[in-house]
Scaffold this active site. Structure first.
Site, mmCIF file in Angstrom:
data_model
loop_
_atom_site.group_PDB
_atom_site.id
_atom_site.type_symbol
_atom_site.label_atom_id
_atom_site.label_comp_id
_atom_site.label_asym_id
_atom_site.label_seq_id
_atom_site.Cartn_x
_atom_site.Cartn_y
_atom_site.Cartn_z
ATOM 1 N N SER A 20 0.838 -1.211 0.000
ATOM 2 C CA SER A 20 0.000 0.000 0.000
ATOM 3 C C SER A 20 0.869 1.255 0.000
ATOM 4 C CB SER A 20 -0.931 0.004 1.215
ATOM 5 O OG SER A 20 -0.203 -0.189 2.412
ATOM 6 N N HIS A 153 -39.926 22.703 -12.327
ATOM 7 C CA HIS A 153 -39.897 21.911 -13.577
ATOM 8 C C HIS A 153 -39.095 22.624 -14.668
ATOM 9 C CE1 HIS A 153 -43.378 19.653 -11.840
ATOM 10 N NE2 HIS A 153 -43.733 20.876 -11.435
ATOM 11 N N SER A 274 -13.374 26.560 -28.383
ATOM 12 C CA SER A 274 -13.471 25.345 -29.177
ATOM 13 C C SER A 274 -12.384 25.384 -30.239
ATOM 14 C CB SER A 274 -14.853 25.276 -29.831
ATOM 15 O OG SER A 274 -14.808 24.468 -30.978
ATOM 16 N N LYS A 280 -17.387 29.770 -29.643
ATOM 17 C CA LYS A 280 -17.717 29.042 -28.414
ATOM 18 C C LYS A 280 -16.933 29.544 -27.200
ATOM 19 C CE LYS A 280 -19.865 25.564 -28.040
ATOM 20 N NZ LYS A 280 -19.563 24.231 -28.574
ATOM 21 N N ASN A 282 -16.897 27.619 -23.681
ATOM 22 C CA ASN A 282 -17.497 26.469 -23.003
ATOM 23 C C ASN A 282 -17.285 26.544 -21.490
ATOM 24 O OD1 ASN A 282 -18.272 25.390 -25.489
ATOM 25 N ND2 ASN A 282 -16.271 24.420 -25.762
ATOM 26 N N GLU A 287 -18.704 22.237 -15.819
ATOM 27 C CA GLU A 287 -19.008 20.861 -16.233
ATOM 28 C C GLU A 287 -18.166 19.858 -15.447
ATOM 29 O OE1 GLU A 287 -19.913 20.755 -20.819
ATOM 30 O OE2 GLU A 287 -18.438 22.303 -20.393
ATOM 31 N N TYR A 314 -9.917 -6.642 12.031
ATOM 32 C CA TYR A 314 -9.266 -6.132 10.823
ATOM 33 C C TYR A 314 -9.227 -7.204 9.734
ATOM 34 C CZ TYR A 314 -5.656 -4.347 7.676
ATOM 35 O OH TYR A 314 -4.980 -3.909 6.579
ATOM 36 N N GLN A 319 -7.333 -2.181 3.737
ATOM 37 C CA GLN A 319 -6.236 -1.381 3.184
ATOM 38 C C GLN A 319 -6.748 -0.548 2.001
ATOM 39 O OE1 GLN A 319 -2.050 -2.746 3.024
ATOM 40 N NE2 GLN A 319 -2.457 -3.111 0.854
ATOM 41 N N LYS A 322 -8.126 3.646 1.762
ATOM 42 C CA LYS A 322 -7.486 4.941 1.577
ATOM 43 C C LYS A 322 -7.630 5.556 0.183
ATOM 44 C CE LYS A 322 -4.270 2.925 4.062
ATOM 45 N NZ LYS A 322 -5.170 2.093 4.880
HETATM 46 N N1 ARG Z 1 -1.157 -1.330 5.180
HETATM 47 C C1 ARG Z 1 -2.130 -1.850 6.057
HETATM 48 C C2 ARG Z 1 -3.478 -1.128 5.832
HETATM 49 O O1 ARG Z 1 -3.481 -0.107 5.290
HETATM 50 C C3 ARG Z 1 -1.712 -1.684 7.472
HETATM 51 C C4 ARG Z 1 -2.334 -2.675 8.414
HETATM 52 C C5 ARG Z 1 -1.803 -4.027 8.146
HETATM 53 N N2 ARG Z 1 -2.296 -4.969 9.105
HETATM 54 C C6 ARG Z 1 -2.164 -6.268 8.958
HETATM 55 N N3 ARG Z 1 -2.680 -7.015 9.885
HETATM 56 N N4 ARG Z 1 -1.605 -6.809 7.903
HETATM 57 O O2 ARG Z 1 -4.518 -1.642 6.199
#
Ligand code: ARG
Length: 460
Positions: A20, A153, A274, A280, A282, A287, A314, A319, A322
């Site tokens: 990650s 409307h 354009s 034009k 735009n 948009e 977990y 992961q 994010k």
């Molecule tokens: N890179 C992992 C995440 O973002 C960190 C946590 C990893 N935990 C584990 N038990 N492998 O979730």
């Protein structure tokens, strides 16, 4: 990190799917802050010697300085920002670095880092939304008497003022701010010290780390703490709804900038030409604000679906929490800033708005209301009489206010010359003095309140 149990290294694809670091290196500040708070607490509790804690903290600060200088880790073998930082720390301070991970796990570590990041993101969005509100209030204040067609409307319904219309978006943004502020208050508890899932046998002080990181206190269930991503979902849901509001305003700007409407001319800075049609201009920025809303709502959906089937506690699926949050945050920042710029700099063509407000029989309701008030006519009958009046005006090719009195009286003899006072668009908007109505005095009062709230940044 787990070489003790494993005889073979990962497959190439495992290394790639597992890492990650390419995206979570964005958490480096929070990761360092969390580790420093943890190390200091371990030292204070005597879990680490004071000397080891000091060496670790100094080392983390040195790693942070490298990151700050732009030297962020890239090697996928490091897996994530947590392991990358610990590895770099070990390179700097030697084996004592291995003591930092006492009484914690990456599960509570990442939950803490990400919370801290999302908290900052919420503060950033709140600041940007206040700037957008200031722009809306300023432009509304310039146009409290500018009459425009109000639509239902997308058909001309009743005249409103441009100030009233812009202030409608102020209210939407106000609710967005309140959603972000609620979410921020709800999420501000520290999961650090929940360890892998069950807590820890070391005598840690979770209140101390919570306080050091600006949290209101520790969370109360370790299983929940390492598997809760509500704070990220709250952020994405608030972001989605905010994006949806921005998209509606952007859509209005696109419509208003079109030639048949001609309500605004967008400045060059927010338009493109354009490559083939020289005439034009735009409204690309508007948009794209509209387009970004789709992507932001997609990010929200993505995390909902990631989370919906996960048992406690977990799972590595998490992961994937994010990227959608980072993407939504970047897109939302762009959308708010672009929309603020457009609101600040657009030229409102109020003559054109007024002309169209006068053309669509928009004061028909005022005629019906007048019959109710002055002629004691039941509203349904007044509606019918007004319908016939609109038909007569349409046939004569004139507006309601231009119909001669004889024509009006031929339709219903309870009408007299006083009716002309309510048939103009200015009289119509001035009459709508109910709380929240479009009358300039009502709108000015709300603008004053909004301005006071923005000046003091207190809740209105
Ligand atoms: N890179 C992992 C995440 O973002 C960190 C946590 C990893 N935990 C584990 N038990 N492998 O979730």
């Amino acid at each position: 990190m787990w070489g003790g149990r494993f005889a073979q290294g990962p497959a190439a694809v495992m290394r790639e799917i597992n890492a990650s670091l390419p995206f979570d290196k964005r958490l480096w500040r929070q990761d360092i802050a969390g580790s420093i708070a943890h190390a200091r607490m371990l030292g204070a509790q005597g879990i680490l010697s004071a000397a080891d804690a000091e060496v670790i903290i100094g080392g983390l600060e040195a790693v942070a300085a490298e990151y700050e200088a732009g030297d962020l880790p890239e090697d996928l073998d490091l897996e994530d920002i947590h392991m990358a930082t610990e590895t770099r720390l070990a390179e700097k301070i030697g084996p004592v670095a291995g003591r930092l991970h006492t009484a914690r796990s990456r599960n509570d570590q990442v939950a803490t880092d990400f919370r801290l990041w999302v908290r900052d993101a919420m503060d950033e969005v709140l600041g940007a939304l206040r700037t957008l509100q200031r722009a809306l209030v300023a432009r509304a204040g310039e146009h409290t008497d500018a009459v425009m067609p109000g639509f239902t409307h997308l058909q001309s319904a009743q005249p409103v003022t441009l100030g009233h219309h812009l202030m409608a978006y102020y209210e939407m943004v106000e609710r967005d701010c309140s959603r972000f502020a609620d979410a921020r208050a709800r999420m501000n508890r520290s999961p650090l010290g929940s360890a892998a899932l069950a807590g820890t046998g070391f005598p840690i002080d979770r209140h101390m780390t919570a306080q050091a990181l600006g949290f209101d206190g520790p969370t109360d269930n370790s299983l929940d703490s390492v598997s809760d991503r509500d704070f990220a979902l709250d952020y994405l849901m608030a972001a989605g709804q905010c994006a949806l509001h921005l998209s509606r305003l952007a859509e209005e700007f696109v419509i208003w900038a079109s030639q048949p409407f001609g309500f605004i001319s967008l400045p060059d800075a927010y338009s493109t030409g354009s490559s083939i049609m020289p005439q034009k201009r735009n409204p690309d920025a508007a948009e794209l604000v509209r387009g970004h809303a789709g992507r932001i709502i997609g990010c929200m959906t993505s995390l909902c679906i990631t989370m919906k089937g996960l048992p406690l506690a977990y799972s590595k699926d998490m992961q994937d929490d994010k990227p959608p949050v980072f993407e939504a945050h970047d897109l939302l920042g762009l959308a708010i800033t672009a929309m603020t710029g457009m609101v600040e700099t657009t030229t409102f063509r109020t003559d054109r708005m007024r002309a169209l407000a006068q053309s669509g029989f928009a004061t028909a309701t005022d005629l019906a209301d007048w019959l109710v008030r002055e002629g004691n006519v039941p509203f349904r009958e007044a509606h019918h009489i007004t319908g016939r009046t609109v038909k007569a005006a349409e046939e004569a090719g004139v507006g309601l206010a231009e119909l001669p009195l004889e024509t009006l009286r031929a339709i219903d003899e309870r009408i007299d010359e006083r009716v002309y006072a309510v048939l103009t668009v200015d009289a119509s908007v001035a009459s709508r003095r109910s709380h929240g109505g479009t009358a300039p005095e009502q709108v000015r009062a709300r603008i004053a309140q909004a301005q006071a709230a923005l000046d003091g940044d207190v809740a209105p």
